[in-house]
Design a protein around this motif. Structure first.
Motif, PDB file in Angstrom:
ATOM      1  N   SER A 166      31.408 -37.800  46.993  1.00 25.83           N
ATOM      2  CA  SER A 166      30.155 -38.489  46.674  1.00 25.83           C
ATOM      3  C   SER A 166      29.994 -38.659  45.165  1.00 25.83           C
ATOM      4  CB  SER A 166      28.962 -37.746  47.276  1.00 25.83           C
ATOM      5  OG  SER A 166      28.930 -36.406  46.834  1.00 25.83           O
ATOM      6  N   ASP A 223      20.328 -40.178  50.669  1.00 19.58           N
ATOM      7  CA  ASP A 223      21.317 -40.633  49.685  1.00 19.58           C
ATOM      8  C   ASP A 223      22.733 -40.187  50.048  1.00 19.58           C
ATOM      9  OD1 ASP A 223      20.947 -37.888  49.156  1.00 19.58           O
ATOM     10  OD2 ASP A 223      21.466 -38.162  47.041  1.00 19.58           O
ATOM     11  N   ASP A 271      24.108 -49.062  37.741  1.00 23.92           N
ATOM     12  CA  ASP A 271      23.292 -48.274  38.673  1.00 23.92           C
ATOM     13  C   ASP A 271      22.368 -49.180  39.487  1.00 23.92           C
ATOM     14  OD1 ASP A 271      24.204 -45.654  38.371  1.00 23.92           O
ATOM     15  OD2 ASP A 271      22.926 -45.293  36.628  1.00 23.92           O
ATOM     16  N   TRP A 291      30.904 -40.680  37.719  1.00 24.02           N
ATOM     17  CA  TRP A 291      29.741 -41.371  38.265  1.00 24.02           C
ATOM     18  C   TRP A 291      29.190 -40.546  39.419  1.00 24.02           C
ATOM     19  CZ3 TRP A 291      29.851 -47.345  39.323  1.00 24.02           C
ATOM     20  CH2 TRP A 291      28.540 -47.817  39.473  1.00 24.02           C
ATOM     21  N   GLU A 292      28.069 -39.909  39.165  1.00 15.67           N
ATOM     22  CA  GLU A 292      27.393 -39.127  40.199  1.00 15.67           C
ATOM     23  C   GLU A 292      26.635 -40.092  41.095  1.00 15.67           C
ATOM     24  OE1 GLU A 292      26.455 -36.729  42.669  1.00 15.67           O
ATOM     25  OE2 GLU A 292      27.077 -35.521  40.923  1.00 15.67           O
ATOM     26  N   HIS A 293      26.896 -40.009  42.397  1.00 11.06           N
ATOM     27  CA  HIS A 293      26.245 -40.917  43.340  1.00 11.06           C
ATOM     28  C   HIS A 293      25.115 -40.250  44.123  1.00 11.06           C
ATOM     29  CE1 HIS A 293      29.163 -43.950  42.368  1.00 11.06           C
ATOM     30  NE2 HIS A 293      30.159 -43.192  42.753  1.00 11.06           N
ATOM     31  N   ARG A 294      24.964 -38.955  43.985  1.00 10.17           N
ATOM     32  CA  ARG A 294      23.855 -38.251  44.648  1.00 10.17           C
ATOM     33  C   ARG A 294      22.647 -38.241  43.719  1.00 10.17           C
ATOM     34  NH1 ARG A 294      25.020 -35.234  49.128  1.00 10.17           N
ATOM     35  NH2 ARG A 294      22.826 -35.715  49.465  1.00 10.17           N
ATOM     36  N   THR A 295      21.457 -38.126  44.289  1.00  2.78           N
ATOM     37  CA  THR A 295      20.248 -38.180  43.470  1.00  2.78           C
ATOM     38  C   THR A 295      19.925 -36.860  42.787  1.00  2.78           C
ATOM     39  OG1 THR A 295      18.852 -37.738  45.406  1.00  2.78           O
ATOM     40  CG2 THR A 295      19.217 -40.061  44.796  1.00  2.78           C
ATOM     41  N   ASP A 333      19.681 -46.349  49.308  1.00  2.00           N
ATOM     42  CA  ASP A 333      19.408 -45.083  49.993  1.00  2.00           C
ATOM     43  C   ASP A 333      18.552 -45.354  51.221  1.00  2.00           C
ATOM     44  OD1 ASP A 333      20.767 -43.698  48.030  1.00  2.00           O
ATOM     45  OD2 ASP A 333      18.958 -43.220  46.888  1.00  2.00           O
ATOM     46  N   ARG A 389      29.457 -45.559  47.878  1.00  2.00           N
ATOM     47  CA  ARG A 389      29.611 -45.880  46.458  1.00  2.00           C
ATOM     48  C   ARG A 389      30.921 -45.306  45.909  1.00  2.00           C
ATOM     49  NH1 ARG A 389      23.636 -45.683  43.857  1.00  2.00           N
ATOM     50  NH2 ARG A 389      22.573 -46.711  45.579  1.00  2.00           N
ATOM     51  N   ARG A 399      22.006 -38.907  39.979  1.00  2.00           N
ATOM     52  CA  ARG A 399      22.671 -40.208  40.005  1.00  2.00           C
ATOM     53  C   ARG A 399      22.784 -40.819  38.606  1.00  2.00           C
ATOM     54  NH1 ARG A 399      20.538 -43.643  44.530  1.00  2.00           N
ATOM     55  NH2 ARG A 399      22.070 -42.425  45.678  1.00  2.00           N
ATOM     56  N   ALA A 445      26.038 -42.402  48.975  1.00  2.00           N
ATOM     57  CA  ALA A 445      26.889 -41.802  47.940  1.00  2.00           C
ATOM     58  C   ALA A 445      28.359 -41.894  48.326  1.00  2.00           C
ATOM     59  CB  ALA A 445      26.482 -40.352  47.691  1.00  2.00           C
TER      60      ALA A 445
END
Length: 144
Positions: free
Chosen positions: A47, A87, A65, A122-126, A74, A94, A16, A91
């Motif tokens: 995501s 998440d 963030d 923009w990475e929305h996964r953890t 989450d 988002r 993320r 994701a």
């Protein structure tokens, strides 16, 4: 005479957060030889998203963030879709609240970004992912 160029950029994320892709995008645009036109970027995932944001102060990215963590936490019990973990659905939300496509004018062979603007995936996964961004450029070449 209009010309087109297209490529797929691969972006390895750390999980993320915002990963700046301005440099590889700008380098690819410069190699095209086009002077005036329009660049379209499209992320091929549900995501992750694309944003144009400040590239000078890293606190801006951290604040974004933190805001999204408050807005779409989450593990929220509201969400049923959790196929890939707590998440997963946040994701997707988002990504839906931001953009999967950007359009940026090309002027005098360069992206017409403002002084403090950068292009970010923009990475929305953890967890880390390898993301694909399709870049399409339509424009006119410079003088021969």
């Amino acid at each position: 005479m209009l010309r087109q160029h297209q490529t797929t950029l691969h972006v390895d994320t750390r999980g993320r957060g915002l990963a700046e892709i301005t440099r590889p995008v700008s380098e690819w645009v410069a190699q095209s030889g086009l002077r005036e036109g329009l660049l379209t970027l499209f992320v091929r995932h549900t995501s992750a998203s694309l944003v144009i944001q400040e590239n000078a102060d890293p606190d801006v990215r951290g604040d974004l963030d933190r805001f999204f963590a408050r807005l779409v936490p989450d593990g929220d019990p509201l969400f049923r879709h959790q196929d890939e973990g707590p998440d997963d659905m946040p994701a997707h939300v988002r990504a839906a609240l931001t953009a999967v496509q950007l359009s940026i004018p090309l002027t005098h062979g360069r992206l017409a970004l403002g002084t403090w603007q950068g292009i970010y995936l923009w990475e929305h996964r953890t967890r880390p992912h390898r993301r694909e961004v399709v870049a399409h450029l339509l424009g006119e070449p410079g003088p021969a």
